[in-house]
Scaffold this active site. Structure first.
Site, PDB file in Angstrom:
ATOM      1  N   ASP A  74       0.850  -1.183   0.000  1.00 50.56           N
ATOM      2  CA  ASP A  74       0.000   0.000   0.000  1.00 50.56           C
ATOM      3  C   ASP A  74       0.889   1.238   0.000  1.00 50.56           C
ATOM      4  O   ASP A  74       1.790   1.354   0.835  1.00 50.56           O
ATOM      5  CB  ASP A  74      -0.916   0.001   1.222  1.00 50.56           C
ATOM      6  CG  ASP A  74      -1.990   1.070   1.125  1.00 50.56           C
ATOM      7  OD1 ASP A  74      -2.521   1.282   0.023  1.00 50.56           O
ATOM      8  OD2 ASP A  74      -2.302   1.700   2.143  1.00 50.56           O
ATOM      9  N   TYR A 111       1.421   5.658  -0.447  1.00 47.57           N
ATOM     10  CA  TYR A 111       0.999   6.911   0.195  1.00 47.57           C
ATOM     11  C   TYR A 111       1.206   7.992  -0.856  1.00 47.57           C
ATOM     12  O   TYR A 111       1.983   8.921  -0.676  1.00 47.57           O
ATOM     13  CB  TYR A 111       1.902   7.113   1.421  1.00 47.57           C
ATOM     14  CG  TYR A 111       1.451   8.086   2.470  1.00 47.57           C
ATOM     15  CD1 TYR A 111       0.175   8.061   3.005  1.00 47.57           C
ATOM     16  CD2 TYR A 111       2.362   9.032   2.980  1.00 47.57           C
ATOM     17  CE1 TYR A 111      -0.198   8.937   4.011  1.00 47.57           C
ATOM     18  CE2 TYR A 111       2.007   9.911   3.980  1.00 47.57           C
ATOM     19  CZ  TYR A 111       0.712   9.860   4.488  1.00 47.57           C
ATOM     20  OH  TYR A 111       0.342  10.727   5.489  1.00 47.57           O
ATOM     21  N   HIS A 131      -3.429  14.206   0.424  1.00 43.58           N
ATOM     22  CA  HIS A 131      -3.706  13.385   1.607  1.00 43.58           C
ATOM     23  C   HIS A 131      -2.548  13.461   2.598  1.00 43.58           C
ATOM     24  O   HIS A 131      -2.758  13.705   3.798  1.00 43.58           O
ATOM     25  CB  HIS A 131      -3.950  11.936   1.188  1.00 43.58           C
ATOM     26  CG  HIS A 131      -4.039  10.979   2.334  1.00 43.58           C
ATOM     27  ND1 HIS A 131      -5.045  11.018   3.279  1.00 43.58           N
ATOM     28  CD2 HIS A 131      -3.218   9.951   2.701  1.00 43.58           C
ATOM     29  CE1 HIS A 131      -4.857  10.061   4.167  1.00 43.58           C
ATOM     30  NE2 HIS A 131      -3.757   9.409   3.845  1.00 43.58           N
ATOM     31  N   ARG A 172       0.594  16.260  13.020  1.00 40.96           N
ATOM     32  CA  ARG A 172       1.880  16.859  13.396  1.00 40.96           C
ATOM     33  C   ARG A 172       1.873  18.354  13.083  1.00 40.96           C
ATOM     34  O   ARG A 172       2.674  18.841  12.271  1.00 40.96           O
ATOM     35  CB  ARG A 172       3.021  16.164  12.652  1.00 40.96           C
ATOM     36  CG  ARG A 172       3.143  14.672  12.948  1.00 40.96           C
ATOM     37  CD  ARG A 172       4.330  14.047  12.242  1.00 40.96           C
ATOM     38  NE  ARG A 172       4.214  14.138  10.794  1.00 40.96           N
ATOM     39  CZ  ARG A 172       3.510  13.303  10.045  1.00 40.96           C
ATOM     40  NH1 ARG A 172       2.833  12.310  10.608  1.00 40.96           N
ATOM     41  NH2 ARG A 172       3.470  13.455   8.724  1.00 40.96           N
ATOM     42  N   GLU A 190     -10.475   4.183   3.770  1.00 37.58           N
ATOM     43  CA  GLU A 190      -9.502   4.802   2.876  1.00 37.58           C
ATOM     44  C   GLU A 190      -9.863   4.427   1.453  1.00 37.58           C
ATOM     45  O   GLU A 190      -9.786   3.251   1.071  1.00 37.58           O
ATOM     46  CB  GLU A 190      -8.069   4.367   3.209  1.00 37.58           C
ATOM     47  CG  GLU A 190      -7.547   4.947   4.512  1.00 37.58           C
ATOM     48  CD  GLU A 190      -6.053   4.775   4.685  1.00 37.58           C
ATOM     49  OE1 GLU A 190      -5.405   4.192   3.783  1.00 37.58           O
ATOM     50  OE2 GLU A 190      -5.525   5.222   5.722  1.00 37.58           O
ATOM     51  N   GLU A 201      -9.174   3.991  -2.211  1.00 40.96           N
ATOM     52  CA  GLU A 201      -7.943   3.787  -2.970  1.00 40.96           C
ATOM     53  C   GLU A 201      -8.241   3.100  -4.302  1.00 40.96           C
ATOM     54  O   GLU A 201      -9.343   2.591  -4.526  1.00 40.96           O
ATOM     55  CB  GLU A 201      -6.958   2.932  -2.163  1.00 40.96           C
ATOM     56  CG  GLU A 201      -6.686   3.452  -0.769  1.00 40.96           C
ATOM     57  CD  GLU A 201      -5.525   2.736  -0.089  1.00 40.96           C
ATOM     58  OE1 GLU A 201      -4.788   2.006  -0.783  1.00 40.96           O
ATOM     59  OE2 GLU A 201      -5.358   2.926   1.136  1.00 40.96           O
ATOM     60  N   ASP A 209      -8.886   0.379   2.156  1.00 40.99           N
ATOM     61  CA  ASP A 209      -7.899  -0.117   3.103  1.00 40.99           C
ATOM     62  C   ASP A 209      -8.250   0.446   4.485  1.00 40.99           C
ATOM     63  O   ASP A 209      -7.720   1.464   4.919  1.00 40.99           O
ATOM     64  CB  ASP A 209      -6.493   0.292   2.681  1.00 40.99           C
ATOM     65  CG  ASP A 209      -5.417  -0.466   3.438  1.00 40.99           C
ATOM     66  OD1 ASP A 209      -5.669  -1.623   3.808  1.00 40.99           O
ATOM     67  OD2 ASP A 209      -4.332   0.095   3.648  1.00 40.99           O
ATOM     68  N   ARG A 254      -7.375   4.283  13.405  1.00 39.77           N
ATOM     69  CA  ARG A 254      -6.442   5.399  13.562  1.00 39.77           C
ATOM     70  C   ARG A 254      -5.805   5.450  14.956  1.00 39.77           C
ATOM     71  O   ARG A 254      -4.638   5.861  15.082  1.00 39.77           O
ATOM     72  CB  ARG A 254      -7.168   6.716  13.285  1.00 39.77           C
ATOM     73  CG  ARG A 254      -7.731   6.854  11.889  1.00 39.77           C
ATOM     74  CD  ARG A 254      -6.671   6.823  10.824  1.00 39.77           C
ATOM     75  NE  ARG A 254      -7.219   7.099   9.496  1.00 39.77           N
ATOM     76  CZ  ARG A 254      -6.528   7.021   8.367  1.00 39.77           C
ATOM     77  NH1 ARG A 254      -5.261   6.660   8.398  1.00 39.77           N
ATOM     78  NH2 ARG A 254      -7.098   7.288   7.206  1.00 39.77           N
ATOM     79  N   GLN A 262      -3.203   2.717  15.006  1.00 42.18           N
ATOM     80  CA  GLN A 262      -2.132   3.109  14.089  1.00 42.18           C
ATOM     81  C   GLN A 262      -1.231   4.169  14.719  1.00 42.18           C
ATOM     82  O   GLN A 262       0.003   4.099  14.618  1.00 42.18           O
ATOM     83  CB  GLN A 262      -2.747   3.632  12.791  1.00 42.18           C
ATOM     84  CG  GLN A 262      -1.743   4.008  11.723  1.00 42.18           C
ATOM     85  CD  GLN A 262      -2.427   4.532  10.468  1.00 42.18           C
ATOM     86  OE1 GLN A 262      -3.646   4.623  10.390  1.00 42.18           O
ATOM     87  NE2 GLN A 262      -1.636   4.894   9.472  1.00 42.18           N
ATOM     88  N   LYS A 278      -3.813  -1.493  10.464  1.00 43.26           N
ATOM     89  CA  LYS A 278      -4.181  -1.580   9.046  1.00 43.26           C
ATOM     90  C   LYS A 278      -4.441  -3.011   8.580  1.00 43.26           C
ATOM     91  O   LYS A 278      -5.067  -3.207   7.544  1.00 43.26           O
ATOM     92  CB  LYS A 278      -3.037  -1.007   8.187  1.00 43.26           C
ATOM     93  CG  LYS A 278      -2.679   0.423   8.501  1.00 43.26           C
ATOM     94  CD  LYS A 278      -3.640   1.407   7.873  1.00 43.26           C
ATOM     95  CE  LYS A 278      -3.470   1.455   6.382  1.00 43.26           C
ATOM     96  NZ  LYS A 278      -4.356   2.455   5.761  1.00 43.26           N
ATOM     97  N   THR A 304      -8.777  -5.417   4.310  1.00 43.81           N
ATOM     98  CA  THR A 304      -8.676  -4.589   3.109  1.00 43.81           C
ATOM     99  C   THR A 304      -9.713  -5.112   2.130  1.00 43.81           C
ATOM    100  O   THR A 304      -9.642  -6.274   1.719  1.00 43.81           O
ATOM    101  CB  THR A 304      -7.270  -4.666   2.481  1.00 43.81           C
ATOM    102  OG1 THR A 304      -6.295  -4.212   3.426  1.00 43.81           O
ATOM    103  CG2 THR A 304      -7.190  -3.815   1.227  1.00 43.81           C
ATOM    104  N   THR A 322      -4.649   6.470   0.145  1.00 42.28           N
ATOM    105  CA  THR A 322      -5.862   7.287   0.117  1.00 42.28           C
ATOM    106  C   THR A 322      -5.832   8.289  -1.025  1.00 42.28           C
ATOM    107  O   THR A 322      -4.852   9.015  -1.214  1.00 42.28           O
ATOM    108  CB  THR A 322      -6.027   8.036   1.445  1.00 42.28           C
ATOM    109  OG1 THR A 322      -6.093   7.082   2.505  1.00 42.28           O
ATOM    110  CG2 THR A 322      -7.286   8.871   1.454  1.00 42.28           C
ATOM    111  N   GLU A 382      -9.397  13.035   7.305  1.00 49.35           N
ATOM    112  CA  GLU A 382      -9.322  14.336   6.636  1.00 49.35           C
ATOM    113  C   GLU A 382     -10.657  15.073   6.674  1.00 49.35           C
ATOM    114  O   GLU A 382     -10.713  16.280   6.933  1.00 49.35           O
ATOM    115  CB  GLU A 382      -8.920  14.150   5.176  1.00 49.35           C
ATOM    116  CG  GLU A 382      -7.513  13.680   4.938  1.00 49.35           C
ATOM    117  CD  GLU A 382      -7.253  13.548   3.454  1.00 49.35           C
ATOM    118  OE1 GLU A 382      -7.138  14.589   2.780  1.00 49.35           O
ATOM    119  OE2 GLU A 382      -7.183  12.410   2.949  1.00 49.35           O
TER     120      GLU A 382
END
Length: 395
Positions: free
Chosen positions: A109, A111, A116, A125, A184, A186, A218, A222, A225, A238, A242, A332, A346
């Site tokens: 998978d 990113y 995203h 962060r 997610e 995808e 997927d 959270r 994770q 995760k 899926t 995502t 998001e």
């Protein structure tokens, strides 16, 4: 069983499953054996009976996928000719059971969406650089758990696991059902032709190895994770499920969907570019995200930073071998707009937006991902949807 009628399906404009599409899947009927079929409108063409080919009288697409592009093209043309005659043996879609269409070998998978990745960094962060320094130089990804890939319609049991310590017990992690279950949206790519260990697959060779595409959800926990992912990345947050679509759209059906990427700066390293220095193209695939009966987002895969060919080239750049049935997914899909966000993290900015109507997924919620792309004959084709309903945690 009855013959299929091509009426109204020739240009793919009526329901997105016309002769210009003909995705492959695996079905069974009345408890009988699994067989390979192709979807035309609301019917499933029995390809084993229609063609007599042994690779289509199997319980997965594995045998067909391993035969390579020449056989894929020959099979697609044969299926199209049979379906166009109106005499191909078929079943009503409502009368069959659809199964996981291929045997998943490895799962990677990525990113690959800049929008995203940037938004997630701003949420989790704040005040730090939104993208790590390597992000614009390579498609960031991780290896997932192939054994928990399930076909659309399979319930998703809320996972249990460790999370951050609670205020009540600050010295030990919490354990229990996730409170931040997310989707997610995808796009996945299914490998047919393997590669040798120690060899690499260049960006020009995507169509030599990739059989087709599937929709992918997927699912993510959270809170699990966030607690576990430093320093080695996603694991239990995760790996519990899926979901993929029951229909695999052949890469050839997407000939009209290729589009230029939004732009890559700085220029990628040579193994991620064509020989003339140009970058591979992306795909104009539109996604619709529905949660509990309400459409919450419509992201476009065309906005994704890294191309499918670059993901494939990078995951083999160290000599890792491809296997028939490998699945690699985009991560995502999110665009620049507020209505183009491909996950609830998001959409709700971490579940904290007032008036959002919800935070994360609740037990009983059904998530539906729908996909469409430009057709080779005009209009749009409809890719296989991905459905999943959240079931309460076990125990």
């Amino acid at each position: 069983m009855s013959p299929v009628s091509p009426d109204g399906a020739g240009d793919g404009a009526t329901d997105g499953f016309g002769l210009d599409h003909l995705p492959y899947g695996v079905f069974s009927r009345d408890g009988g054996p699994r067989r390979v079929g192709a979807r035309l409108g609301d019917r499933v063409v029995d390809l084993a009976e229609a063609t007599g080919r042994p690779e289509l009288a199997t319980a997965s697409l594995h045998a067909l996928m391993a035969l390579g592009p020449a056989v894929w093209a020959e099979t697609r043309e044969q299926v199209r000719d049979l379906a166009a005659t109106g005499v191909a043996p078929s079943h009503d879609l409502a009368d069959v059971v659809l199964h996981l269409p291929f045997e998943v070998a490895d799962l990677v998978d990525f990113y690959a969406s800049e929008h995203h990745a940037t938004r997630v960094a701003e949420i989790l962060r704040p005040g730090q650089d939104p993208l790590p320094p390597q992000w614009r130089h390579l498609p960031v990804g991780y290896h997932g758990r192939a054994g928990t890939v399930v076909v659309s319609g399979t319930p998703v049991v809320r996972p249990r696991g460790q999370g951050r310590p609670s205020r009540e017990e600050p010295d030990r992690p919490a354990f229990g059902p996730t409170q931040r279950l997310d989707l997610e949206a995808e796009l996945g790519f299914v490998v047919g032709v393997p590669s040798a260990l120690g060899s690499t697959v260049g960006v020009d060779a995507l169509a030599d190895h990739v059989f087709g595409v599937v929709g992918v959800n997927d699912w993510s926990a959270r809170d699990l994770q966030a607690w576990e992912y430093v320093p080695l990345g996603p694991m239990l947050g995760k790996s519990f499920a899926t979901s993929v679509s029951a229909w695999v759209t052949p890469l050839a059906a997407l000939d009209a969907a290729w589009c230029d990427l939004p732009g890559q700066e700085p220029a990628p390293l040579p193994h991620l570019r064509h020989a003339d220095g140009s970058t591979p193209r992306g795909l104009d695939v539109e996604v619709e995200v529905e949660v509990a009966g309400t459409v919450v987002s419509r992201p476009s895969y065309a906005t994704t930073y890294w191309a499918p060919a670059q993901m494939l080239a990078h995951l083999t750049s160290n000599g890792a071998a491809l296997r028939t049935g490998d699945l690699f997914a985009s991560g995502t899909i999110s665009g620049p707009g507020d209505d183009e966000r491909g996950c609830l993290l998001e959409l709700t900015r971490g579940g904290r937006v007032e008036g959002a109507g919800r935070g994360f997924l609740e037990d009983g919620d059904e998530v539906v991902l729908r996909y469409s792309a430009p057709s080779t004959t005009g209009g749009r084709i409809t890719l296989g949807e991905v459905r999943g309903t959240v079931a309460p945690a076990a125990g």
